[in-house]
Design an enzyme around this catalytic site. Structure first.
Site, PDB file in Angstrom:
ATOM      1  N   GLU A 109       0.931  -1.257   0.096  1.00 15.91           N
ATOM      2  CA  GLU A 109      -0.002   0.088  -0.054  1.00 15.91           C
ATOM      3  C   GLU A 109       0.943   1.321   0.004  1.00 15.91           C
ATOM      4  O   GLU A 109       1.746   1.298   0.917  1.00 15.91           O
ATOM      5  CB  GLU A 109      -0.738  -0.036   1.289  1.00 15.91           C
ATOM      6  CG  GLU A 109      -2.040   1.117   0.942  1.00 15.91           C
ATOM      7  CD  GLU A 109      -2.865   1.108   2.264  1.00 15.91           C
ATOM      8  OE1 GLU A 109      -2.811  -0.025   3.048  1.00 15.91           O
ATOM      9  OE2 GLU A 109      -3.625   1.969   2.656  1.00 15.91           O
TER      10      GLU A 109
ATOM     11  N   LYS B  64      -7.094  -0.530  11.624  1.00 12.92           N
ATOM     12  CA  LYS B  64      -6.504  -0.791  10.387  1.00 12.92           C
ATOM     13  C   LYS B  64      -5.541   0.013  10.210  1.00 12.92           C
ATOM     14  O   LYS B  64      -4.548  -0.573   9.787  1.00 12.92           O
ATOM     15  CB  LYS B  64      -7.656  -1.060   9.369  1.00 12.92           C
ATOM     16  CG  LYS B  64      -7.065  -1.318   7.864  1.00 12.92           C
ATOM     17  CD  LYS B  64      -6.560  -0.526   6.901  1.00 12.92           C
ATOM     18  CE  LYS B  64      -6.205  -1.218   5.534  1.00 12.92           C
ATOM     19  NZ  LYS B  64      -5.230  -0.191   4.766  1.00 12.92           N
TER      20      LYS B  64
ATOM     21  N   ASP C 185       4.524 -14.365  11.902  1.00  9.98           N
ATOM     22  CA  ASP C 185       2.913 -14.647  11.473  1.00  9.98           C
ATOM     23  C   ASP C 185       2.126 -13.457  11.836  1.00  9.98           C
ATOM     24  O   ASP C 185       1.897 -13.251  12.805  1.00  9.98           O
ATOM     25  CB  ASP C 185       2.762 -15.720  12.474  1.00  9.98           C
ATOM     26  CG  ASP C 185       1.488 -16.498  12.153  1.00  9.98           C
ATOM     27  OD1 ASP C 185       0.627 -15.728  11.446  1.00  9.98           O
ATOM     28  OD2 ASP C 185       1.264 -17.597  12.364  1.00  9.98           O
TER      29      ASP C 185
ATOM     30  N   HIS D 220      -2.595  10.780   0.013  1.00  7.63           N
ATOM     31  CA  HIS D 220      -2.785   9.241  -0.469  1.00  7.63           C
ATOM     32  C   HIS D 220      -2.957   9.675  -1.942  1.00  7.63           C
ATOM     33  O   HIS D 220      -2.286   8.377  -2.413  1.00  7.63           O
ATOM     34  CB  HIS D 220      -4.183   8.855   0.159  1.00  7.63           C
ATOM     35  CG  HIS D 220      -3.911   7.443   0.141  1.00  7.63           C
ATOM     36  ND1 HIS D 220      -3.535   6.905   1.414  1.00  7.63           N
ATOM     37  CD2 HIS D 220      -4.573   6.387  -0.481  1.00  7.63           C
ATOM     38  CE1 HIS D 220      -3.784   5.436   1.055  1.00  7.63           C
ATOM     39  NE2 HIS D 220      -4.182   5.143  -0.010  1.00  7.63           N
TER      40      HIS D 220
HETATM   41  P1  NDP Z   1       9.753 -23.253  15.709  1.00  5.83           P
HETATM   42  O1  NDP Z   1       9.022 -24.520  16.141  1.00  5.83           O
HETATM   43  O2  NDP Z   1       9.680 -23.152  14.161  1.00  5.83           O
HETATM   44  O3  NDP Z   1      11.039 -22.650  16.216  1.00  5.83           O
HETATM   45  C1  NDP Z   1      11.150 -22.698  17.794  1.00  5.83           C
HETATM   46  C2  NDP Z   1      12.039 -23.485  18.039  1.00  5.83           C
HETATM   47  O4  NDP Z   1      13.270 -22.612  17.825  1.00  5.83           O
HETATM   48  C3  NDP Z   1      12.370 -23.687  19.536  1.00  5.83           C
HETATM   49  O5  NDP Z   1      11.620 -24.841  19.854  1.00  5.83           O
HETATM   50  C4  NDP Z   1      13.803 -23.986  19.551  1.00  5.83           C
HETATM   51  O6  NDP Z   1      13.927 -25.412  19.685  1.00  5.83           O
HETATM   52  C5  NDP Z   1      14.395 -23.226  18.578  1.00  5.83           C
HETATM   53  N1  NDP Z   1      15.313 -22.078  19.278  1.00  5.83           N
HETATM   54  C6  NDP Z   1      16.416 -21.686  18.983  1.00  5.83           C
HETATM   55  N2  NDP Z   1      16.584 -20.542  19.745  1.00  5.83           N
HETATM   56  C7  NDP Z   1      15.574 -20.501  20.748  1.00  5.83           C
HETATM   57  C8  NDP Z   1      15.543 -19.410  21.799  1.00  5.83           C
HETATM   58  N3  NDP Z   1      16.543 -18.447  22.048  1.00  5.83           N
HETATM   59  N4  NDP Z   1      14.119 -19.207  22.229  1.00  5.83           N
HETATM   60  C9  NDP Z   1      13.271 -20.060  21.877  1.00  5.83           C
HETATM   61  N5  NDP Z   1      13.534 -20.973  20.886  1.00  5.83           N
HETATM   62  C10 NDP Z   1      14.532 -21.223  20.419  1.00  5.83           C
HETATM   63  O7  NDP Z   1       8.578 -21.965  16.029  1.00  5.83           O
HETATM   64  P2  NDP Z   1       7.759 -21.551  16.907  1.00  5.83           P
HETATM   65  O8  NDP Z   1       7.176 -22.601  17.876  1.00  5.83           O
HETATM   66  O9  NDP Z   1       7.837 -20.156  17.338  1.00  5.83           O
HETATM   67  O10 NDP Z   1       6.253 -21.457  15.940  1.00  5.83           O
HETATM   68  C11 NDP Z   1       6.075 -20.438  15.225  1.00  5.83           C
HETATM   69  C12 NDP Z   1       5.532 -20.576  13.938  1.00  5.83           C
HETATM   70  O11 NDP Z   1       4.037 -21.895  14.305  1.00  5.83           O
HETATM   71  C13 NDP Z   1       5.110 -19.905  12.859  1.00  5.83           C
HETATM   72  O12 NDP Z   1       5.612 -20.460  11.582  1.00  5.83           O
HETATM   73  C14 NDP Z   1       3.484 -19.859  12.735  1.00  5.83           C
HETATM   74  O13 NDP Z   1       3.060 -19.398  11.774  1.00  5.83           O
HETATM   75  C15 NDP Z   1       3.149 -21.426  13.160  1.00  5.83           C
HETATM   76  N6  NDP Z   1       2.018 -21.606  13.772  1.00  5.83           N
HETATM   77  C16 NDP Z   1       1.088 -20.790  14.372  1.00  5.83           C
HETATM   78  C17 NDP Z   1      -0.293 -21.264  14.807  1.00  5.83           C
HETATM   79  C18 NDP Z   1      -1.103 -20.189  15.401  1.00  5.83           C
HETATM   80  O14 NDP Z   1      -0.474 -18.948  15.669  1.00  5.83           O
HETATM   81  N7  NDP Z   1      -2.128 -20.274  16.008  1.00  5.83           N
HETATM   82  C19 NDP Z   1      -0.627 -22.582  14.899  1.00  5.83           C
HETATM   83  C20 NDP Z   1       0.258 -23.366  14.362  1.00  5.83           C
HETATM   84  C21 NDP Z   1       1.522 -23.011  13.823  1.00  5.83           C
HETATM   85  P3  NDP Z   1      15.189 -26.158  20.140  1.00  5.83           P
HETATM   86  O15 NDP Z   1      15.240 -25.898  21.507  1.00  5.83           O
HETATM   87  O16 NDP Z   1      14.872 -27.793  19.789  1.00  5.83           O
HETATM   88  O17 NDP Z   1      16.515 -25.914  19.436  1.00  5.83           O
END
Ligand code: NDP
Length: 433
Positions: free
Chosen positions: A82, A269, A285, A383
């Site tokens: 936009e 908005k 997201d 705009h």
């Molecule tokens: P991910 O599972 O992709 O990533 C999170 C992982 O990153 C953690 O589990 C951890 O894994 C790793 N990590 C590395 N460094 C850190 C840190 N400093 N702090 C925390 N975690 C770290 O993502 P999210 O769980 O954040 O989920 C987000 C995704 O889920 C987005 O793509 C979203 O679109 C989607 N989603 C959204 C929904 C909703 O909003 N209702 C529903 C379902 C999905 P490890 O400890 O194993 O290294």
């Protein structure tokens, strides 16, 4: 950051802008090169991100310089289609920066996970049982995702909510078990969902009920971000309106959006124009942020303005915006998309809380600019000026023709496609002679 290179940024060509960012010390030479090449998503990454992928849908990626937030300067990235949003953000950043900048308060970051139970033989006994086993349930949730606990996060609190049967829709009684989970630098949807699934069986056993579902709630009210600003009235003067007039009218514009949902939706908005653009640029997201923000706007039962504007005792204009901002600096597509990685280096943030501070400030800036324009000359002037450029491109103007058609359209009585086509045809005809 040497901001002297960023003066009159909007007047520079694209290449000059990239060079200015490099000279100002905002980006490296390698990033300047990456920007010139376009930050595009590799084919293989795109193919693995979604199902049935066919192509890549591109959006412009721009910046609003001049944001002073908690004493630190930012050049804020925005991905969006936009026109006028970046111009409005930059204009607000300039005024608010001159008034001392944005100040933010970021809450601790806890995400909420829910388990809904039904068919409970004894609702009160089930509630009692869950509460009596709080520590064991939290432990079980943490066992389902040990790596987040190792990093210092995990499930920290539990509450139970009783949602009585609703005869109008013939729903059963629900007992909802809610966990508060620290997901640290991640938005945490996957972490939370894994934990919720990890406690299903135990909850069924404890309560004698049936689990309907376990899922994250996007109503992230344990992850709130607030930005405030304080602007002396003399900085608000616009055209024939005195600074005090603009301040008072801007406060009334907020009051209108506070009392009227029709207005509040459009008002919010405008706030989300800025917020979504930064959320998207950061690889987060934006649907999650949108859903949470609008629910928060209706937290007292009526949908209202997310931001508030008032007058300080000394006559300054006070602005404040609070909303849930569960963004991450890791996870999802953040590590995959080159533009999200570039955003990280551009903003140079050290934590998800700092990213929240930038995003909430941009939301407040956007609201300030929109209201200020609306209560003075209206938004169409600015705009439509920018819209003229889109119209010119839409009718096929290329290269120099874009500026020529845009300039003539701005002066035309009717700024529309037909006029743009006529102007382009006339320019092409005169070029042939
Ligand atoms: P991910 O599972 O992709 O990533 C999170 C992982 O990153 C953690 O589990 C951890 O894994 C790793 N990590 C590395 N460094 C850190 C840190 N400093 N702090 C925390 N975690 C770290 O993502 P999210 O769980 O954040 O989920 C987000 C995704 O889920 C987005 O793509 C979203 O679109 C989607 N989603 C959204 C929904 C909703 O909003 N209702 C529903 C379902 C999905 P490890 O400890 O194993 O290294």
């Amino acid at each position: 950051m040497d901001t002297s290179y960023l003066k009159q940024f909007y007047k520079k060509t694209r290449n000059e802008k990239i060079q200015a960012l490099q000279q100002a010390g905002v980006i490296s030479a390698a990033d300047a090169q990456m920007l010139k090449e376009g930050l595009s998503l590799p084919d293989e990454a795109a193919e693995n991100m979604i199902e049935n992928q066919l192509a890549k849908y591109e959006l412009p990626y721009g910046v609003a310089p001049g944001f002073l937030i908690d004493g630190k300067e930012y050049v804020v990235p925005m991905a969006m289609e936009e026109p006028s949003v970046i111009a409005a953000a930059s204009a607000a950043a300039k005024v608010i920066g001159a008034a001392g900048g944005f100040h933010t308060t970021i809450s601790k970051r806890r995400m909420i996970g829910q388990i809904a139970l039904k068919d409970l033989p004894d609702l009160a006994a089930a509630e009692k049982m869950v509460l009596a086993n709080k520590a064991a349930i939290l432990q079980l949730a943490n066992r389902a995702h040990p790596s987040i606990v190792k990093r210092g996060g995990g499930a920290k609190a539990l509450e139970v909510r009783l949602l009585p049967a609703d005869a109008t829709i013939d729903s059963p009684d629900f007992l909802v078990v809610q966990l508060q989970i620290e997901t640290l630098e991640a938005m945490g949807a996957n972490i939370v969902n894994t934990m919720m699934e990890g406690i299903r069986d135990e909850l069924e056993e404890l309560t004698g009920g049936t689990v309907l579902m376990g899922i994250l709630s996007n109503y992230a009210i344990e992850c709130l971000a607030t930005a405030t600003c304080r602007i002396p009235a003399h900085l608000l003067k616009r055209g024939q309106f005195s600074g005090a007039d603009v301040r008072d009218r801007l406060i009334e514009a907020f009051q209108f959006a506070y009392v009227d949902p029709y207005r509040a939706v459009t008002h919010n908005k405008g706030i989300m124009n800025g917020i979504d653009a930064v959320v998207l640029a950061s690889g987060n997201d934006w649907r999650a942020i949108e859903a949470g923000a609008h629910a928060y706007a209706a937290k007292d039962g009526q949908y209202r303005s997310l931001a508030t504007w008032s007058k300080a005792d000394n006559g300054d204009l006070l602005g404040e915006l609070t909303l849930p901002l569960p963004v991450g600096t890791v996870g999802g597509s953040i590590g995959i998309h080159p533009a999200a990685q570039f955003t990280k280096r551009l903003l140079n943030y050290v934590s998800a809380q700092e990213l929240e501070a930038v995003i909430v400030s941009v939301g407040l800036a956007q609201n300030f600019s929109a209201l200020k324009a609306l209560v003075t000359e209206g938004i169409q002037k600015g705009h439509m000026g920018l819209h003229a450029r889109s119209l010119a491109i839409n009718v096929g103007a290329q290269g120099k023709e874009i500026d020529q058609v845009t300039q003539q359209l701005k002066k035309a009585k009717n700024m529309n496609t037909a006029t743009a086509e006529q102007l382009l045809a006339a320019i092409r005809q005169s070029a042939q002679h």
